[in-house]
Design an enzyme around this catalytic site. Structure first.
Site, short mmCIF file in Angstrom:
data_model
loop_
_atom_site.label_atom_id
_atom_site.label_comp_id
_atom_site.label_asym_id
_atom_site.label_seq_id
_atom_site.Cartn_x
_atom_site.Cartn_y
_atom_site.Cartn_z
N MET A 67 -8.97 -9.89 -7.40
CA MET A 67 -8.26 -8.73 -7.73
C MET A 67 -7.01 -8.91 -8.21
O MET A 67 -6.25 -9.36 -8.07
CB MET A 67 -8.22 -8.10 -6.26
CG MET A 67 -9.53 -7.83 -5.60
SD MET A 67 -9.30 -6.61 -4.10
CE MET A 67 -10.89 -6.48 -3.56
N HIS A 79 -4.06 -2.52 -5.44
CA HIS A 79 -5.50 -2.71 -5.17
C HIS A 79 -5.74 -3.11 -3.81
O HIS A 79 -4.60 -3.44 -3.13
CB HIS A 79 -6.37 -3.42 -6.00
CG HIS A 79 -5.42 -4.77 -6.53
ND1 HIS A 79 -5.34 -5.80 -5.80
CD2 HIS A 79 -4.71 -4.96 -7.50
CE1 HIS A 79 -4.37 -6.63 -6.06
NE2 HIS A 79 -4.26 -6.29 -7.47
N MET A 111 4.28 -4.43 -9.20
CA MET A 111 4.31 -3.52 -10.51
C MET A 111 3.27 -2.06 -10.30
O MET A 111 3.22 -1.67 -11.28
CB MET A 111 4.16 -4.42 -11.56
CG MET A 111 4.92 -5.41 -11.87
SD MET A 111 5.32 -6.16 -13.27
CE MET A 111 3.60 -6.92 -13.71
N GLY A 139 1.09 -12.61 -3.23
CA GLY A 139 -0.32 -13.19 -3.28
C GLY A 139 -0.36 -14.35 -4.18
O GLY A 139 0.65 -14.73 -4.96
N GLU A 140 -1.16 -15.45 -3.47
CA GLU A 140 -1.40 -16.62 -3.98
C GLU A 140 -1.95 -16.55 -5.42
O GLU A 140 -2.17 -17.68 -6.06
CB GLU A 140 -2.14 -17.57 -3.16
CG GLU A 140 -1.33 -18.13 -1.84
CD GLU A 140 -2.15 -18.92 -0.97
OE1 GLU A 140 -3.39 -19.02 -1.14
OE2 GLU A 140 -1.54 -19.52 -0.10
N GLY A 154 -5.79 -6.25 -2.82
CA GLY A 154 -4.94 -7.35 -2.55
C GLY A 154 -3.44 -6.93 -2.17
O GLY A 154 -2.83 -7.54 -1.58
N HIS A 155 -2.95 -5.98 -3.06
CA HIS A 155 -1.60 -5.49 -2.37
C HIS A 155 -1.69 -5.03 -1.03
O HIS A 155 -0.58 -5.23 -0.37
CB HIS A 155 -1.16 -4.34 -3.50
CG HIS A 155 -0.89 -4.73 -4.80
ND1 HIS A 155 -1.54 -3.98 -5.89
CD2 HIS A 155 -0.07 -5.58 -5.56
CE1 HIS A 155 -1.28 -4.80 -6.95
NE2 HIS A 155 -0.26 -5.68 -6.57
N SER A 186 -4.32 -5.81 -11.06
CA SER A 186 -4.07 -4.70 -11.55
C SER A 186 -4.96 -4.67 -12.98
O SER A 186 -5.37 -3.54 -13.34
CB SER A 186 -2.75 -4.21 -11.77
OG SER A 186 -2.09 -4.42 -10.32
N ARG A 187 -4.82 -5.61 -13.72
CA ARG A 187 -5.44 -5.84 -15.01
C ARG A 187 -6.75 -5.47 -15.04
O ARG A 187 -7.50 -5.29 -16.19
CB ARG A 187 -5.08 -6.97 -15.61
CG ARG A 187 -3.54 -7.10 -15.99
CD ARG A 187 -3.36 -8.32 -16.84
NE ARG A 187 -1.88 -8.28 -17.63
CZ ARG A 187 -0.91 -8.65 -17.03
NH1 ARG A 187 -0.86 -9.20 -15.83
NH2 ARG A 187 0.39 -8.71 -17.63
O1 PAF Z 1 3.53 -10.05 -9.22
C1 PAF Z 1 4.19 -8.87 -9.42
O2 PAF Z 1 3.62 -7.60 -9.59
C2 PAF Z 1 5.59 -9.10 -10.35
O3 PAF Z 1 5.56 -10.34 -11.32
C3 PAF Z 1 6.51 -8.88 -9.39
C4 PAF Z 1 6.94 -10.05 -8.62
C5 PAF Z 1 6.65 -7.43 -8.67
C6 PAF Z 1 7.97 -8.90 -10.16
O4 PAF Z 1 7.98 -7.88 -11.09
#
Ligand code: PAF
Length: 279
Positions: free
Chosen positions: A185, A34, A30, A148-149, A36-37, A187-188
């Site tokens: 980590m 960061h 979304m 991510g876990e 983690g992504h 986004s929030r």
């Molecule tokens: O984990 C997220 O960022 C969201 O829930 C996902 C899997 C992208 C679905 O909108």
């Protein structure tokens, strides 16, 4: 890196990749990316020929409108980060592209996995998640999906979705990355004040303490201890449980099964979740 904003452009790209017989790794996000992504992107690059990310703040999975409005949006920076991490393509649709005029939800049998924790605290949340993930999987046609876990229950539910509807897709859960103070980590985290960020360290500290002592006492005692510890901080504890890592059923007493501790707290206006495998 190619940037696609419509389903047609993305489909054309995916079609060409498939024709060449290359594998596709997919990282759905979304945005507000960061480390983690980026670790998910790296995992994809190590495994698949082509790595595709998506950025879409999915309105259907927010049961709280303010949470949706407040969710951080940092598209320019996200594109920059994906580029420098050699992502092959990113899909950034708008709501019209993904849903048309109705947020129609996918009927899905969660086999009870959505009943507790995030499902109970955020009614409809997982229905929104499976709806968008199903749409994205149909468009991207990935061989591997990296998630991510940290969102442990989401990972279990998306794995079930894949088993049910996309048996050729392998869902790969990747370890949670943490800030120096242990905070998972997310986004929030961008929405936390400096002092809230410091206070939030207690979540991981509590999970880590449980992991260290888990075999020495009863689950109930642990949960009480953890709740006392967390409640001493200026935060609202939503849940703290020890659960079977496969079924997510809460456990009491010691077991040889795979076990995970799951926690959710509210710090000011921000909701944070975390978890840790105990064995
Ligand atoms: O984990 C997220 O960022 C969201 O829930 C996902 C899997 C992208 C679905 O909108």
């Amino acid at each position: 890196m190619q940037i696609f904003r419509t389903k047609e452009e993305l489909r054309e790209f995916i079609g060409a990749i498939k024709k060449q017989g290359q594998t596709i790794g997919f990282v759905p996000t979304m945005g507000a990316l960061h480390q983690g992504h980026l670790s998910l992107i790296e995992a994809s690059e190590n495994k698949a020929d082509i790595s595709v990310a998506s950025i879409f703040v999915n309105p259907a999975q927010f049961n709280d409108k303010n949470d949706f409005t407040r969710y951080p949006r940092t598209e320019e920076q996200d594109i920059h980060l994906l580029k420098i991490h050699n992502t092959d393509a990113v899909f950034i649709p708008d709501t019209q592209q993904m849903y048309g005029n109705d947020l129609d939800l996918l009927p899905f049998d969660f086999k009870g996995l959505d009943k507790r924790y995030e499902g109970a605290q955020r009614p409809g949340h997982f229905q929104g998640v499976v709806t968008i993930v199903d749409k994205l999987f149909r468009l991207v046609e990935p061989d591997f999906v990296f998630m991510g876990e940290k969102d442990f229950q989401q990972l279990a539910i998306v794995t079930l979705l894949a088993q049910t509807s996309f048996p050729t897709i392998e869902i790969i859960g990747c370890p949670t990355l943490r800030e120096a103070n242990g905070l998972a980590m997310s986004s929030r985290n961008m929405l936390l004040s400096e002092s809230e960020r410091e206070q939030a360290a207690i979540i991981y500290a509590t999970l880590a303490e449980i992991k260290e002592n888990w075999k020495k006492a009863q689950t109930e005692q642990f949960i009480e201890q953890a709740e006392r510890k967390l409640n001493a901080f200026p935060l609202t504890l939503e849940y703290f449980v020890i659960a079977d890592a496969l079924t997510l059923e809460p456990l009491s007493g010691y077991t040889e099964k795979r076990v995970v501790a799951l926690a959710a707290v509210r710090l000011g206006k921000i909701r944070l979740i975390d978890n840790l495998r105990l064995n």
